[in-house]
Design an enzyme around this catalytic site. Structure first.
Site, PDB file in Angstrom:
ATOM      1  N   ARG A 163     -10.625  -5.673 -13.318  1.00 54.26           N
ATOM      2  CA  ARG A 163     -11.535  -5.050 -14.285  1.00 54.26           C
ATOM      3  C   ARG A 163     -11.565  -5.757 -15.639  1.00 54.26           C
ATOM      4  O   ARG A 163     -11.741  -5.116 -16.684  1.00 54.26           O
ATOM      5  CB  ARG A 163     -11.176  -3.577 -14.513  1.00 54.26           C
ATOM      6  CG  ARG A 163     -11.487  -2.667 -13.355  1.00 54.26           C
ATOM      7  CD  ARG A 163     -12.989  -2.648 -13.040  1.00 54.26           C
ATOM      8  NE  ARG A 163     -13.301  -1.564 -12.143  1.00 54.26           N
ATOM      9  CZ  ARG A 163     -13.169  -1.629 -10.822  1.00 54.26           C
ATOM     10  NH1 ARG A 163     -12.739  -2.746 -10.254  1.00 54.26           N
ATOM     11  NH2 ARG A 163     -13.480  -0.589 -10.075  1.00 54.26           N
ATOM     12  N   SER A 237     -15.461   5.208 -13.173  1.00 55.07           N
ATOM     13  CA  SER A 237     -14.045   5.388 -13.528  1.00 55.07           C
ATOM     14  C   SER A 237     -13.866   5.270 -15.038  1.00 55.07           C
ATOM     15  O   SER A 237     -14.279   4.274 -15.632  1.00 55.07           O
ATOM     16  CB  SER A 237     -13.196   4.296 -12.878  1.00 55.07           C
ATOM     17  OG  SER A 237     -13.337   4.322 -11.492  1.00 55.07           O
ATOM     18  N   GLU A 334     -10.909   2.322 -19.228  1.00 51.70           N
ATOM     19  CA  GLU A 334     -11.680   1.231 -18.631  1.00 51.70           C
ATOM     20  C   GLU A 334     -13.055   1.058 -19.282  1.00 51.70           C
ATOM     21  O   GLU A 334     -13.587  -0.055 -19.350  1.00 51.70           O
ATOM     22  CB  GLU A 334     -11.835   1.506 -17.124  1.00 51.70           C
ATOM     23  CG  GLU A 334     -12.257   0.307 -16.313  1.00 51.70           C
ATOM     24  CD  GLU A 334     -13.560   0.517 -15.606  1.00 51.70           C
ATOM     25  OE1 GLU A 334     -14.502  -0.234 -15.897  1.00 51.70           O
ATOM     26  OE2 GLU A 334     -13.654   1.416 -14.764  1.00 51.70           O
TER      27      GLU A 334
HETATM   28  N1  EPU Z   1      -7.426  10.403  -5.456  1.00 51.98           N
HETATM   29  C1  EPU Z   1      -6.944  11.622  -5.896  1.00 51.98           C
HETATM   30  N2  EPU Z   1      -7.812  12.504  -6.477  1.00 51.98           N
HETATM   31  C2  EPU Z   1      -9.136  12.238  -6.608  1.00 51.98           C
HETATM   32  C3  EPU Z   1      -9.643  11.010  -6.124  1.00 51.98           C
HETATM   33  C4  EPU Z   1      -8.772  10.089  -5.578  1.00 51.98           C
HETATM   34  O1  EPU Z   1      -5.759  11.916  -5.792  1.00 51.98           O
HETATM   35  O2  EPU Z   1      -9.846  13.086  -7.178  1.00 51.98           O
HETATM   36  C5  EPU Z   1      -6.462   9.397  -4.923  1.00 51.98           C
HETATM   37  C6  EPU Z   1      -6.353   9.364  -3.439  1.00 51.98           C
HETATM   38  O3  EPU Z   1      -5.007   9.145  -3.108  1.00 51.98           O
HETATM   39  C7  EPU Z   1      -7.171   8.140  -3.038  1.00 51.98           C
HETATM   40  C8  EPU Z   1      -6.930   7.235  -4.211  1.00 51.98           C
HETATM   41  O4  EPU Z   1      -6.853   8.108  -5.337  1.00 51.98           O
HETATM   42  O5  EPU Z   1      -6.706   7.579  -1.875  1.00 51.98           O
HETATM   43  C9  EPU Z   1      -7.997   6.194  -4.420  1.00 51.98           C
HETATM   44  O6  EPU Z   1      -9.248   6.840  -4.680  1.00 51.98           O
HETATM   45  P1  EPU Z   1     -10.630   6.064  -4.495  1.00 51.98           P
HETATM   46  O7  EPU Z   1     -10.652   5.339  -3.224  1.00 51.98           O
HETATM   47  O8  EPU Z   1     -11.732   7.038  -4.760  1.00 51.98           O
HETATM   48  O9  EPU Z   1     -10.600   4.940  -5.595  1.00 51.98           O
HETATM   49  P2  EPU Z   1     -10.076   4.850  -7.097  1.00 51.98           P
HETATM   50  O10 EPU Z   1      -8.850   4.017  -7.092  1.00 51.98           O
HETATM   51  O11 EPU Z   1      -9.971   6.200  -7.725  1.00 51.98           O
HETATM   52  C10 EPU Z   1     -11.355   2.618  -7.543  1.00 51.98           C
HETATM   53  C11 EPU Z   1     -12.299   2.055  -8.548  1.00 51.98           C
HETATM   54  C12 EPU Z   1     -13.718   2.590  -8.327  1.00 51.98           C
HETATM   55  C13 EPU Z   1     -14.159   2.187  -6.919  1.00 51.98           C
HETATM   56  C14 EPU Z   1     -13.152   2.790  -5.924  1.00 51.98           C
HETATM   57  C15 EPU Z   1     -13.423   2.391  -4.499  1.00 51.98           C
HETATM   58  C16 EPU Z   1     -10.969   1.594 -10.539  1.00 51.98           C
HETATM   59  C17 EPU Z   1     -10.675   1.984 -11.953  1.00 51.98           C
HETATM   60  N3  EPU Z   1     -11.842   2.371  -9.895  1.00 51.98           N
HETATM   61  O12 EPU Z   1     -11.262   4.015  -7.775  1.00 51.98           O
HETATM   62  O13 EPU Z   1     -14.578   1.938  -9.258  1.00 51.98           O
HETATM   63  O14 EPU Z   1     -15.456   2.651  -6.644  1.00 51.98           O
HETATM   64  O15 EPU Z   1     -11.804   2.318  -6.245  1.00 51.98           O
HETATM   65  O16 EPU Z   1     -13.052   1.075  -4.276  1.00 51.98           O
HETATM   66  O17 EPU Z   1     -10.423   0.608 -10.046  1.00 51.98           O
HETATM   67  C18 EPU Z   1     -15.611   2.141 -11.423  1.00 51.98           C
HETATM   68  O18 EPU Z   1     -14.956   1.166 -11.773  1.00 51.98           O
HETATM   69  O19 EPU Z   1     -16.408   2.716 -12.218  1.00 51.98           O
HETATM   70  C19 EPU Z   1     -15.428   2.689 -10.081  1.00 51.98           C
HETATM   71  C20 EPU Z   1     -16.039   3.814  -9.687  1.00 51.98           C
END
Ligand code: EPU
Length: 338
Positions: A163, A237, A334
């Site tokens: 990022r 995010s 972010e």
């Molecule tokens: N989770 C929770 N609670 C929630 C949502 C998620 O506990 O409400 C936990 C779960 O364990 C899940 C893990 O978080 O397995 C990962 O969640 P998710 O796959 O939704 O991804 P993220 O790590 O929260 C990142 C990116 C997103 C991108 C997704 C999918 C960052 C800061 N964010 O989110 O990017 O779409 O992965 O690859 O790295 C953005 O940058 O604006 C964005 C949306």
């Protein structure tokens, strides 16, 4: 190219925050931009480069010149399996993904439906569902604001990180990205590294997914978790996922059973989902005044309609404090806060 005065930015940021810019100009070509940068108008003014405003939080009026990048256009150059795509910085990112797939240029499908412009994509090395921009990136053209000079940046010169890039660090605010070149392909190779993609494909009974299948699945996953900014103000995010030493994680795991983590290239570190930390601290779905934490993805802060940037900033601070109190982990913001 017309410079306007006292322009509302409500429609220029996906949080829908109602602030204004002292001056506002929309540029539609690299030459127009060079002309603007070489003019005296910019000399003593603050400036802000805006794509579609999908990663910014305004907390006050902007007392300077907002430059909106509307340099559009997509060109495909095929040579064997390689399809080189040359794109104007003001092009909508998702339009690029769709047009590429329609032209048989594969490789962007995992990044479907990311809000924002192509010129903003390298700034924070956008990433989702197992892919980061840097893996398809070839080079970019950018105009230096103080001189109007054009510079070509290679992948190495962009210093891509999670990022982030040179444009979010050392060169922050100094260049406007006018054109991005990506290397795509016309083969069947797809990226199913991200487990929820594999699960969704299995559910649909798709064994040999095409790039278009991946794009559809990614859109379904995103739509099921992430709020549509045209319906509810948000910037995706709000925080980065923190990367912490493995030893710290092991200690936390004892206390917080079930705490998830993803291994990192540096094998003494792990990435902990910020969404899990925020949810565990009790914030998921909470509303505070006109703003809140999204009900389906705790990493996304939302403006329920009449919220202010100040309220969102205060809420983010409260979340950071409570996550730190509970886990001793610092959440880094972010989005760009102004
Ligand atoms: N989770 C929770 N609670 C929630 C949502 C998620 O506990 O409400 C936990 C779960 O364990 C899940 C893990 O978080 O397995 C990962 O969640 P998710 O796959 O939704 O991804 P993220 O790590 O929260 C990142 C990116 C997103 C991108 C997704 C999918 C960052 C800061 N964010 O989110 O990017 O779409 O992965 O690859 O790295 C953005 O940058 O604006 C964005 C949306």
């Amino acid at each position: 190219m017309e410079i306007q005065e006292d322009v509302s930015l409500k429609k220029c940021n996906t949080f829908g925050i109602d602030v204004s810019a002292k001056y506002f100009v929309e540029v539609e070509s690299e030459n127009e931009l060079i002309e603007l940068c070489k003019s005296d108008f910019l000399t003593d003014k603050r400036h802000l480069i805006l794509g579609s405003g999908s990663n910014i939080l305004f907390t006050k009026n902007f007392d300077g010149l907002v430059i909106k990048n509307s340099i559009k256009g997509i060109k495909f150059k095929k040579s064997g399996k390689l399809i080189r795509v040359i794109v104007g910085g003001g092009t909508d990112w998702h339009d690029l993904v769709i047009q590429s797939l329609e032209n048989g240029a594969n490789g962007l499908e995992n990044l479907s439906l990311i809000p924002g412009t192509v010129g903003a994509a390298p700034v924070q090395n956008i990433g989702a569902y197992g892919l980061e921009l840097k893996s398809v990136f070839e080079q970019l053209r950018a105009v230096e604001i103080t001189t109007g000079n054009v510079k070509v940046f290679t992948k190495a010169q962009c210093s891509f990180k999670y990022r982030s890039s040179v444009f979010k660090e050392e060169l922050k605010g100094r260049y406007i990205i006018t054109e991005v070149t990506l290397d795509l392909h016309n083969t069947d190779k797809v990226n199913t590294a991200y487990a929820p993609i594999r699960i969704a494909l299995e559910k649909k009974g798709i064994d040999n997914p095409t790039s278009k299948d991946i794009s559809e699945v990614v859109m379904e996953i995103r739509n099921s978790k992430l709020p549509d900014p045209s319906k509810i103000g948000n910037a995706g995010s709000f925080f980065k996922n923190p990367v912490i030493p493995k030893v710290d994680y092991k200690n936390l795991q004892v206390k917080f059973n079930g705490m998830p983590a993803f291994p990192q290239a540096a094998n003494n570190k792990v990435k902990v989902p910020a969404a899990w930390l925020i949810e565990s601290a009790g914030w998921k779905g909470k509303t505070v005044g006109g703003v809140g934490v999204h009900t389906d993805q705790a990493l996304v802060l939302v403006n329920h309609g009449e919220g202010t940037g100040r309220e969102l900033k205060d809420l983010s601070k409260e979340i950071q404090d409570s996550v730190f109190k509970k886990f001793k982990i610092k959440l880094e913001v972010e989005v760009n806060i102004l």
